[in-house]
Design an enzyme around this catalytic site. Structure first.
Site, short mmCIF file in Angstrom:
data_model
loop_
_atom_site.label_atom_id
_atom_site.label_comp_id
_atom_site.label_asym_id
_atom_site.label_seq_id
_atom_site.Cartn_x
_atom_site.Cartn_y
_atom_site.Cartn_z
N THR A 1 -2.52 -15.79 2.47
CA THR A 1 -2.06 -16.46 1.26
C THR A 1 -1.97 -15.54 0.06
O THR A 1 -1.53 -15.95 -1.01
CB THR A 1 -2.98 -17.64 0.92
OG1 THR A 1 -4.32 -17.15 0.75
CG2 THR A 1 -2.97 -18.68 2.02
N GLY A 2 -2.39 -14.27 0.21
CA GLY A 2 -2.35 -13.33 -0.91
C GLY A 2 -0.96 -12.75 -1.13
O GLY A 2 -0.01 -13.04 -0.40
N VAL B 1 0.20 -9.60 -0.81
CA VAL B 1 0.67 -8.77 0.30
C VAL B 1 0.84 -9.63 1.54
O VAL B 1 1.80 -9.44 2.31
CB VAL B 1 -0.30 -7.61 0.54
CG1 VAL B 1 0.07 -6.84 1.82
CG2 VAL B 1 -0.31 -6.66 -0.65
N SER C 1 -8.34 -22.00 1.04
CA SER C 1 -6.92 -22.02 1.39
C SER C 1 -6.64 -22.69 2.72
O SER C 1 -5.47 -22.89 3.09
CB SER C 1 -6.36 -20.59 1.42
OG SER C 1 -6.41 -19.99 0.15
N ARG D 1 -10.80 3.78 5.48
CA ARG D 1 -9.73 4.79 5.47
C ARG D 1 -10.23 6.21 5.74
O ARG D 1 -9.55 7.00 6.38
CB ARG D 1 -8.99 4.75 4.12
CG ARG D 1 -8.07 3.57 3.96
CD ARG D 1 -7.43 3.56 2.59
NE ARG D 1 -6.63 2.35 2.39
CZ ARG D 1 -6.44 1.79 1.21
NH1 ARG D 1 -6.98 2.32 0.11
NH2 ARG D 1 -5.71 0.70 1.11
N CYS E 1 -1.42 2.06 -1.43
CA CYS E 1 0.00 1.89 -1.75
C CYS E 1 0.59 3.09 -2.48
O CYS E 1 1.77 3.41 -2.29
CB CYS E 1 0.21 0.61 -2.56
SG CYS E 1 -0.78 0.50 -4.06
N LYS F 1 -8.05 8.80 -4.00
CA LYS F 1 -7.41 8.25 -2.79
C LYS F 1 -6.18 9.07 -2.42
O LYS F 1 -5.95 9.38 -1.23
CB LYS F 1 -7.00 6.79 -3.02
CG LYS F 1 -8.15 5.80 -3.02
CD LYS F 1 -7.64 4.40 -3.35
CE LYS F 1 -8.76 3.41 -3.52
NZ LYS F 1 -8.27 2.06 -3.92
N HIS G 1 5.98 1.44 -7.21
CA HIS G 1 5.34 2.64 -7.76
C HIS G 1 6.33 3.79 -7.77
O HIS G 1 7.18 3.92 -6.88
CB HIS G 1 4.13 3.05 -6.91
CG HIS G 1 2.97 2.11 -6.99
ND1 HIS G 1 2.83 1.12 -7.94
CD2 HIS G 1 1.83 2.04 -6.22
CE1 HIS G 1 1.69 0.48 -7.75
NE2 HIS G 1 1.08 1.01 -6.72
N ASN H 1 5.53 -1.04 -3.64
CA ASN H 1 4.11 -0.97 -3.28
C ASN H 1 3.63 -2.18 -2.49
O ASN H 1 2.56 -2.13 -1.89
CB ASN H 1 3.24 -0.81 -4.53
CG ASN H 1 3.52 -1.85 -5.60
OD1 ASN H 1 4.59 -1.84 -6.20
ND2 ASN H 1 2.57 -2.73 -5.86
#
Length: 371
Positions: free
Chosen positions: A33-34, A36, A62, A121, A151, A247, A276, A349
């Site tokens: 639901t976000g 992205v 949600s 990551r 991103c 990052k 971006h 992004n």
């Protein structure tokens, strides 16, 4: 599929729709639901239909919502251990703390996880994958996790990967101009509110007038974002560096397999909703030419070359938003270094910078699972 003989049903028809679906990998989208997540559902609906069930998972508040994916309404289920029953691949787009708690649960239930958070990551046992650059890395995943880069890194790394393969990257200096959607819905809402406050005024001519006009609507930003740029993105790290800047450094090194690559980044937030942009100074082991770089970039998967300044042709966020590729323009050889190139790069992004790369990694894993 081998065509059925005339008058005889095909094997697929004999099995029926449910069996055909069950033969494909089962997918879970966590954080559906976000911002992205919603883009990801659209991308999954646009690309090849390689998935069986697509299960939508989100926070308990949600649960019960219905979202459209592949033309059908699917009810969102609450995040729980049981939500991963029967799932082969789980795509996560959730905050770091949620990722840290629930990714191991999904792996324990048998899913390969593709995680868009920053949690894993830099874990040496978790590959950081950009399919156009290092697709092979997705097959080696000791922890059952594949990480999706940040991103900002994704907005440039496809183009850099293509140039590195030819010339051998030896140094990288970048400045990012990051859209407010990188800060989520709060960032977008903040910019829109501030634009309303300053629209039609003469603000921006005296110190502090914009700040006074926007009042307490700073949202996730430390300074006004309307009529302004903010030389900060992320959280504070040692010696004044931001987390976003580190990052870019750490992720570029890992993706390209260059652990000692000198990287310097300065991250700037700009009043753009989505997409971006970065200026890139890339130094290589070998001498470069603009013509050679153009040839490489024009042929590189996932890259669009848009570079004719004499005709005002170069990428801008307003033109790139909503598209999938990395767009590259303003390609110049450095005036003082025949081994260095200057580039301007734009990438959406929310698409390649998050959702699309996740979907592409998922396709690599699905092909592997189906052998």
């Amino acid at each position: 599929m081998i065509p059925a003989e005339a008058g005889r049903p095909s094997l697929a028809d004999t099995l029926g729709t449910d069996a055909r679906t069950a033969a494909k990998p089962q997918l879970a989208v966590v954080g559906a639901t976000g911002a992205v997540g919603s883009v990801l559902l659209g991308i999954l609906s646009e690309r090849a239909d390689i998935w069986g069930e697509i299960r939508l998972i989100a926070s308990p508040r949600s649960a019960g919502r219905k979202l459209t994916v592949r033309g059908a309404e699917v009810e969102v289920v609450a995040l729980s251990e049981e939500a991963f029953d029967g799932i082969d691949v789980a795509m996560f787009d959730v905050p770091d703390e949620v990722s840290a708690q629930w990714v191991p649960v999904a792996v324990a239930k048998g899913a390969v996880v593709i995680d868009n958070a920053g949690t894993f990551r830099l874990d040496p046992d978790v590959p950081l994958v950009v399919p156009e650059v290092n697709a092979h890395a997705a097959r080696v995943r000791p922890r059952g996790i594949i990480a999706n880069p940040n991103c900002t890194t994704l907005s440039m790394i496809v183009a850099l990967g293509a140039l590195h393969a030819e010339y051998g990257l030896s140094e990288l200096i970048v400045s990012s101009y990051q859209a407010v959607s990188g800060s989520g819905k709060a960032g977008v809402d903040t910019l829109r509110a501030q634009l309303s406050a300053v629209s039609g005024t003469e603000l921006g001519n005296t110190p502090g007038d914009v700040r006074r006009a926007v009042g307490d609507t700073l949202g996730p930003f430390p300074a006004p974002i309307a009529l302004n740029v903010v030389p900060w993105a992320g959280s504070l790290r040692e010696d004044g560096w931001s987390s976003e800047e580190l990052k870019i450094r750490d992720e570029s090194r890992k993706i390209l397999g260059l652990p000692e690559l000198p990287v310097t980044a300065t991250c700037v937030r700009v009043p753009v909703i989505t997409t971006h942009s970065l200026t890139v100074h890339a130094r290589f082991e070998n001498e470069v030419t603009v013509a050679g770089a153009h040839e490489i970039l024009a042929a590189a998967p996932g890259v669009v070359l848009s570079d004719d300044p004499g005709q005002d042709e170069y990428p801008t966020p307003a033109d790139v938003v909503g598209t999938d590729p990395t767009w590259v323009g303003r390609v110049r050889r450095s005036l003082d270094d025949p081994r260095a190139l200057e580039l301007f790069v734009c990438g959406d992004n929310l698409r390649k910078g998050a959702a699309l790369n996740t979907a592409q990694i998922g396709e690599l894993v699905a092909a592997e699972l189906q052998g």
